[in-house]
Scaffold this active site. Structure first.
Site, PDB file in Angstrom:
ATOM      1  N   ASP A   2      36.622  48.847  41.915  1.00 53.25           N
ATOM      2  CA  ASP A   2      37.321  48.210  43.019  1.00 53.25           C
ATOM      3  C   ASP A   2      36.995  48.950  44.310  1.00 53.25           C
ATOM      4  OD1 ASP A   2      38.926  46.391  44.266  1.00 53.25           O
ATOM      5  OD2 ASP A   2      40.811  47.352  43.702  1.00 53.25           O
ATOM      6  N   ASN A  50      39.310  36.466  40.732  1.00 60.58           N
ATOM      7  CA  ASN A  50      38.250  36.663  41.737  1.00 60.58           C
ATOM      8  C   ASN A  50      37.481  35.368  42.012  1.00 60.58           C
ATOM      9  OD1 ASN A  50      37.275  39.982  40.553  1.00 60.58           O
ATOM     10  ND2 ASN A  50      38.703  39.442  42.171  1.00 60.58           N
ATOM     11  N   ARG A  53      38.019  33.516  45.276  1.00 59.63           N
ATOM     12  CA  ARG A  53      37.591  34.066  46.573  1.00 59.63           C
ATOM     13  C   ARG A  53      36.745  33.028  47.321  1.00 59.63           C
ATOM     14  NH1 ARG A  53      36.156  40.514  45.939  1.00 59.63           N
ATOM     15  NH2 ARG A  53      38.207  41.114  45.187  1.00 59.63           N
ATOM     16  N   ARG A 168      40.448  53.308  37.271  1.00 64.77           N
ATOM     17  CA  ARG A 168      40.526  52.334  38.360  1.00 64.77           C
ATOM     18  C   ARG A 168      40.248  53.058  39.668  1.00 64.77           C
ATOM     19  NH1 ARG A 168      43.662  46.958  39.770  1.00 64.77           N
ATOM     20  NH2 ARG A 168      42.718  46.734  41.812  1.00 64.77           N
ATOM     21  N   GLU A 187      44.609  55.992  28.036  1.00 68.28           N
ATOM     22  CA  GLU A 187      44.840  56.940  29.126  1.00 68.28           C
ATOM     23  C   GLU A 187      44.306  56.318  30.417  1.00 68.28           C
ATOM     24  OE1 GLU A 187      46.478  59.731  28.648  1.00 68.28           O
ATOM     25  OE2 GLU A 187      46.585  59.418  26.482  1.00 68.28           O
TER      26      GLU A 187
END
Ligand code: IPE
Ligand code: MG
Length: 253
Positions: A2, A50, A53, A168, A187
């Protein structure tokens, strides 16, 4: 991954430039993971959301995927990296599907699995899996393990183990519809770096963070050290190339 758009916008560049630079990150990340012997890497390249978009950005991304799939194939083959895909194929243009199919076939001999999540939605995947469970005919009276097995058959790739680690980037602290079912005991590593800036040093920091976690899967610490579920939860095959021990702490201690 991202932050491609913000990376470009901060430089006064079109968002597409950020996406192009993001491909370089994918390339170096893959090579690093291969060197370390990480057997499964999945990149969330395009969510179902997405697709809403602006059409010119979606079109650019599709073209970029096709270019990537073509240009990287020799290198993927050379490194023994096998391509896979999860997501709603029907939501992708024919040209992207064809490039994917070709790439998946060409690299099928590789042992490390690199999965592209395209037009992917975790909720949709859960609904698919729920339909598979229903179709199996198993009801509430069946053992929970059997029900879960039948459910997992409806996941996009039932062979894909649950992720040990989800990274992320770009400072966002949410899952955004990624691996909702599979991330029960995953995790997490949240990085402030925008995807084009996510380099191998930051990947190594994420892996060190992971290695320092105590994974108990709901058990007590004392149980966890003797329980296979906590040490070999996803039953990965052994890596073919030895991990680069220099950067990672001894996780057995
Ligand atoms: C991630 O970067 C790449 C894709 C979703 C294809 P973004 O495009 O989401 O970048 P930001 O979040 O707008 O910075
Ligand atoms: Mg974003």
């Amino acid at each position: 991954m991202d932050g491609n758009g913000r990376w470009a916008q901060r430089r006064g560049l079109p968002r597409s430039e950020g996406h192009t630079r993001g491909v370089d990150t994918v390339r170096s990340l893959l090579t690093r993971c291969r060197t370390l012997g990480i057997p499964y890497v999945t990149v969330y390249a395009l969510s179902r959301e997405n697709l809403k978009r602006p059409p010119q950005e979606v079109k650019f991304l599709f073209e970029l995927f096709i270019r990537f799939l073509k240009s990287e194939l020799p290198e993927l083959e050379r490194q023994g990296i096998r391509l896979g895909m999860i997501g709603d194929r029907q939501a992708l243009p024919m040209t992207v599907r064809a490039a994917l199919d070709y790439g998946i076939k060409k690299t099928s001999g590789g042992e490390m699995l690199f999965t592209l999540a395209l037009a992917y939605s975790g909720r949709e995947e859960i609904m698919r899996a729920a339909r598979a469970l229903t179709a199996s005919g198993l009801d509430d009276s069946a053992p929970l393990e059997a029900q879960e097995k039948a459910f997992r058959k409806g996941l996009y790739n039932p062979e894909l183990p649950d992720p040990d680690l989800i990274i992320r980037t770009s400072g966002e602290l949410r899952l955004s519809n990624f691996f909702l079912f599979q991330s029960a005991y995953t995790e997490f590593y949240f990085s402030d770096k925008l995807w084009p800036d996510f380099d191998n040093a930051e990947l190594d920091r994420a892996l060190v963070h992971y290695a320092e976690r105590s994974r108990r899967f709901g058990l007590t610490e004392a149980q966890a050290v003797t329980n296979d579920a906590c040490t070999g939860h996803t039953s990965h095959p052994p890596p073919s190339s030895p991990p680069d021990a220099a950067i990672l702490p001894d996780i057995t201690s």
